[in-house]
Scaffold this motif. Structure first.
Motif, PDB file in Angstrom:
ATOM      1  N   ASP A  39     -17.026  12.491 -53.580  1.00  0.00           N
ATOM      2  CA  ASP A  39     -18.340  11.839 -53.698  1.00  0.00           C
ATOM      3  C   ASP A  39     -19.281  12.201 -52.560  1.00  0.00           C
ATOM      4  OD1 ASP A  39     -17.298  10.490 -51.555  1.00  0.00           O
ATOM      5  OD2 ASP A  39     -17.365   8.492 -52.461  1.00  0.00           O
ATOM      6  N   GLY A  40     -18.862  13.123 -51.701  1.00  0.00           N
ATOM      7  CA  GLY A  40     -19.706  13.561 -50.594  1.00  0.00           C
ATOM      8  C   GLY A  40     -19.479  12.825 -49.297  1.00  0.00           C
ATOM      9  N   THR A  41     -18.676  11.772 -49.330  1.00  0.00           N
ATOM     10  CA  THR A  41     -18.382  11.030 -48.108  1.00  0.00           C
ATOM     11  C   THR A  41     -17.565  11.886 -47.144  1.00  0.00           C
ATOM     12  OG1 THR A  41     -18.351   8.939 -49.321  1.00  0.00           O
ATOM     13  CG2 THR A  41     -17.279   8.966 -47.151  1.00  0.00           C
ATOM     14  N   VAL A  42     -17.935  11.848 -45.864  1.00  0.00           N
ATOM     15  CA  VAL A  42     -17.200  12.577 -44.833  1.00  0.00           C
ATOM     16  C   VAL A  42     -16.358  11.585 -44.033  1.00  0.00           C
ATOM     17  CG1 VAL A  42     -17.365  13.985 -42.742  1.00  0.00           C
ATOM     18  CG2 VAL A  42     -18.914  14.409 -44.681  1.00  0.00           C
ATOM     19  N   VAL A  43     -15.082  11.873 -43.926  1.00  0.00           N
ATOM     20  CA  VAL A  43     -14.170  11.042 -43.132  1.00  0.00           C
ATOM     21  C   VAL A  43     -13.765  11.839 -41.897  1.00  0.00           C
ATOM     22  CG1 VAL A  43     -11.968   9.817 -43.081  1.00  0.00           C
ATOM     23  CG2 VAL A  43     -13.326   9.862 -45.194  1.00  0.00           C
ATOM     24  N   ASP A  44     -13.953  11.229 -40.738  1.00  0.00           N
ATOM     25  CA  ASP A  44     -13.615  11.877 -39.476  1.00  0.00           C
ATOM     26  C   ASP A  44     -12.225  11.460 -38.999  1.00  0.00           C
ATOM     27  OD1 ASP A  44     -16.133  13.164 -39.244  1.00  0.00           O
ATOM     28  OD2 ASP A  44     -17.007  11.278 -38.517  1.00  0.00           O
ATOM     29  N   PRO A  45     -11.562  12.315 -38.222  1.00  0.00           N
ATOM     30  CA  PRO A  45     -10.205  11.993 -37.755  1.00  0.00           C
ATOM     31  C   PRO A  45     -10.106  10.683 -36.982  1.00  0.00           C
ATOM     32  CG  PRO A  45     -10.690  14.308 -37.373  1.00  0.00           C
ATOM     33  CD  PRO A  45     -11.972  13.672 -37.836  1.00  0.00           C
ATOM     34  N   ASP A  46     -11.132  10.382 -36.157  1.00  0.00           N
ATOM     35  CA  ASP A  46     -11.022   9.174 -35.342  1.00  0.00           C
ATOM     36  C   ASP A  46     -11.080   7.889 -36.175  1.00  0.00           C
ATOM     37  OD1 ASP A  46     -13.689   9.118 -36.012  1.00  0.00           O
ATOM     38  OD2 ASP A  46     -14.439   9.319 -33.969  1.00  0.00           O
ATOM     39  N   GLN A  47     -11.388   8.020 -37.470  1.00  0.00           N
ATOM     40  CA  GLN A  47     -11.382   6.842 -38.348  1.00  0.00           C
ATOM     41  C   GLN A  47      -9.973   6.497 -38.826  1.00  0.00           C
ATOM     42  OE1 GLN A  47     -14.846   8.650 -40.838  1.00  0.00           O
ATOM     43  NE2 GLN A  47     -14.981   6.440 -41.210  1.00  0.00           N
ATOM     44  N   VAL A  48      -9.063   7.482 -38.772  1.00  0.00           N
ATOM     45  CA  VAL A  48      -7.734   7.255 -39.343  1.00  0.00           C
ATOM     46  C   VAL A  48      -6.585   7.689 -38.422  1.00  0.00           C
ATOM     47  CG1 VAL A  48      -8.534   7.405 -41.728  1.00  0.00           C
ATOM     48  CG2 VAL A  48      -7.835   9.495 -40.534  1.00  0.00           C
ATOM     49  N   VAL A  49      -6.922   8.240 -37.271  1.00  0.00           N
ATOM     50  CA  VAL A  49      -5.885   8.706 -36.339  1.00  0.00           C
ATOM     51  C   VAL A  49      -6.041   7.973 -35.012  1.00  0.00           C
ATOM     52  CG1 VAL A  49      -4.869  10.678 -35.135  1.00  0.00           C
ATOM     53  CG2 VAL A  49      -5.835  10.977 -37.424  1.00  0.00           C
ATOM     54  N   GLY A  50      -4.958   7.390 -34.541  1.00  0.00           N
ATOM     55  CA  GLY A  50      -4.987   6.646 -33.296  1.00  0.00           C
ATOM     56  C   GLY A  50      -5.058   7.568 -32.085  1.00  0.00           C
ATOM     57  N   PRO A  51      -5.118   6.981 -30.886  1.00  0.00           N
ATOM     58  CA  PRO A  51      -5.180   7.787 -29.662  1.00  0.00           C
ATOM     59  C   PRO A  51      -3.914   8.614 -29.474  1.00  0.00           C
ATOM     60  CG  PRO A  51      -4.796   5.462 -29.158  1.00  0.00           C
ATOM     61  CD  PRO A  51      -5.109   5.527 -30.616  1.00  0.00           C
ATOM     62  N   SER A  52      -4.050   9.713 -28.753  1.00  0.00           N
ATOM     63  CA  SER A  52      -2.895  10.573 -28.495  1.00  0.00           C
ATOM     64  C   SER A  52      -1.805   9.787 -27.775  1.00  0.00           C
ATOM     65  CB  SER A  52      -3.307  11.791 -27.678  1.00  0.00           C
ATOM     66  OG  SER A  52      -3.832  11.395 -26.417  1.00  0.00           O
ATOM     67  N   ARG A  53      -0.568  10.200 -27.997  1.00  0.00           N
ATOM     68  CA  ARG A  53       0.591   9.497 -27.434  1.00  0.00           C
ATOM     69  C   ARG A  53       1.271  10.381 -26.402  1.00  0.00           C
ATOM     70  NH1 ARG A  53       3.864   8.683 -32.714  1.00  0.00           N
ATOM     71  NH2 ARG A  53       2.888  10.695 -33.149  1.00  0.00           N
ATOM     72  N   PRO A  54       1.705   9.803 -25.292  1.00  0.00           N
ATOM     73  CA  PRO A  54       2.287  10.619 -24.224  1.00  0.00           C
ATOM     74  C   PRO A  54       3.621  11.225 -24.627  1.00  0.00           C
ATOM     75  CG  PRO A  54       2.579   8.272 -23.749  1.00  0.00           C
ATOM     76  CD  PRO A  54       1.672   8.366 -24.945  1.00  0.00           C
ATOM     77  N   GLY A  55       3.894  12.408 -24.085  1.00  0.00           N
ATOM     78  CA  GLY A  55       5.209  13.002 -24.209  1.00  0.00           C
ATOM     79  C   GLY A  55       6.124  12.470 -23.123  1.00  0.00           C
ATOM     80  N   ARG A  56       7.225  13.174 -22.882  1.00  0.00           N
ATOM     81  CA  ARG A  56       8.220  12.732 -21.903  1.00  0.00           C
ATOM     82  C   ARG A  56       8.228  13.667 -20.694  1.00  0.00           C
ATOM     83  NH1 ARG A  56      12.443  12.870 -26.784  1.00  0.00           N
ATOM     84  NH2 ARG A  56      11.148  14.730 -27.044  1.00  0.00           N
ATOM     85  N   THR A  57       8.654  13.119 -19.569  1.00  0.00           N
ATOM     86  CA  THR A  57       8.757  13.891 -18.337  1.00  0.00           C
ATOM     87  C   THR A  57      10.147  13.709 -17.744  1.00  0.00           C
ATOM     88  OG1 THR A  57       6.396  13.729 -17.809  1.00  0.00           O
ATOM     89  CG2 THR A  57       7.880  14.187 -15.985  1.00  0.00           C
ATOM     90  N   VAL A  58      10.791  14.821 -17.431  1.00  0.00           N
ATOM     91  CA  VAL A  58      12.092  14.820 -16.761  1.00  0.00           C
ATOM     92  C   VAL A  58      11.954  15.614 -15.469  1.00  0.00           C
ATOM     93  CG1 VAL A  58      14.516  15.537 -16.873  1.00  0.00           C
ATOM     94  CG2 VAL A  58      13.369  14.639 -18.918  1.00  0.00           C
ATOM     95  N   VAL A  59      12.381  15.032 -14.358  1.00  0.00           N
ATOM     96  CA  VAL A  59      12.278  15.675 -13.053  1.00  0.00           C
ATOM     97  C   VAL A  59      13.666  15.795 -12.442  1.00  0.00           C
ATOM     98  CG1 VAL A  59      11.382  15.457 -10.694  1.00  0.00           C
ATOM     99  CG2 VAL A  59       9.940  14.832 -12.645  1.00  0.00           C
TER     100      VAL A  59
END
Length: 309
Positions: A186-206
């Motif tokens: 129908d011409g509606t534009v959906v942007d990622p920030d409307q359906v995707v949450g904030p980025s999630r951290p990975g893991r760190t091993v030292v």
């Protein structure tokens, strides 16, 4: 995605009946790495079922208890028909010693082996999903620590919200999750920030290798999911720790507390505590309220994603 650490050798300086010299096997998904290769590492790999499909070796320094397992392991790889190249990372000034060790009995590896020197504070493996970086440490030999740092992951996809916005299930979901805006019929534009949450951290091993507690390690280990730290001595040998450029369990724990580490593993345990390793744990717990593990040969730790992820 699995991130698993298996301790193949946890003794300081010399082996005991229960502990091999230093070596750690890390498997991340389809890749496998060895950090230090003390005497008898290949037998420990068999004993604890890690597999031999190692992509790279990372040496913290060239003291014998961290490298003497290399010649036999390389020869075994050759006997087993390995053809894949192997890269060995070693601190600046130690390449010649490592190359000579590999060829000490006149054996030429049956597959390509390269030895590369690394300096503190460098990124030596830069992949889309993770990096491996060197850390400046303080030991009585050229030495580095290592940090495996995963990249942030995509945010969670809100399928219910996408359907509310009229996005049909299928390829458009994937495009949105990849960060691409989509246009509906129908011409509606959906942007990622409307359906995707904030980025999630990975893991760190030292992993520190042998070292005094340092600000560089503390900085690298900030909010780390797993810190594997030199804990050679208890408080009764604090002076000896300073002289030999090692750490006490309490010093390792204090650093972990300052860095906000989620889990601390104490390793490189002096044989003098063979019958009283509980002392190291007690002293460490006085300085760190988080989870503490005293490393033992064969112990495997699964590193989970951060709870907020």
């Amino acid at each position: 995605m699995s991130l698993r650490v298996t301790f193949l050798g946890t003794s300081g300086a010399i082996p005991t009946t229960d502990r091999n010299p230093s070596s750690i096997f890390l498997r991340r998904s389809g890749e496998a790495f060895l950090f230090d290769v003390g005497e008898g590492t290949q037998r420990q790999m068999m004993r604890f079922g890690t597999g031999f499909d190692v992509d790279a070796v990372f040496l913290t320094h060239a003291h014998g208890d961290h490298v003497l397992g290399l010649p036999g392991l390389i020869q075994t790889w050759g006997f087993n028909g390995r053809s894949e190249p192997l890269v060995i990372y070693t601190p600046e000034g130690t390449r010649t010693s490592v190359v000579e060790l590999i060829h000490a009995i006149g054996h030429e590896p049956d597959f390509p082996v390269s030895v590369e020197e690394v300096s503190p504070g460098s990124t030596i493996r830069d992949r889309e999903e993770y990096t491996i970086r060197t850390i400046a440490v303080d030991h009585d030999a050229p030495a580095v620590g290592y940090a495996l740092v995963e990249a942030d992951r995509k945010g969670r996809f809100d399928r219910e919200r996408a359907e509310e916005l009229g996005v049909p299930a299928g390829p458009l979901f994937s495009r949105l999750h990849e960060g691409e805006s989509v246009e509906l019929e129908d011409g509606t534009v959906v942007d990622p920030d409307q359906v995707v949450g904030p980025s999630r951290p990975g893991r760190t091993v030292v992993y520190t290798g042998d070292t005094r507690p340092t600000h560089t390690v503390e900085s690298a280990a900030e909010d780390a999911d797993l810190l594997i730290h030199d804990a050679t001595f208890a408080d009764d040998e604090a002076g000896r720790a300073r002289e030999t450029r090692h750490s006490t369990a309490r010093e390792a724990a204090r650093l972990a507390s300052n860095a906000g580490v989620k889990q601390l593993v104490l390793t490189h345990v002096s044989p003098r505590y063979a019958g009283n390793t509980g002392l190291l744990l007690r002293e460490a717990r006085d300085a760190f309220d988080g989870e503490i593990v005293l490393a033992e040969d064969g112990r495997t730790i699964e590193v989970p994603y951060p709870e907020s992820a």
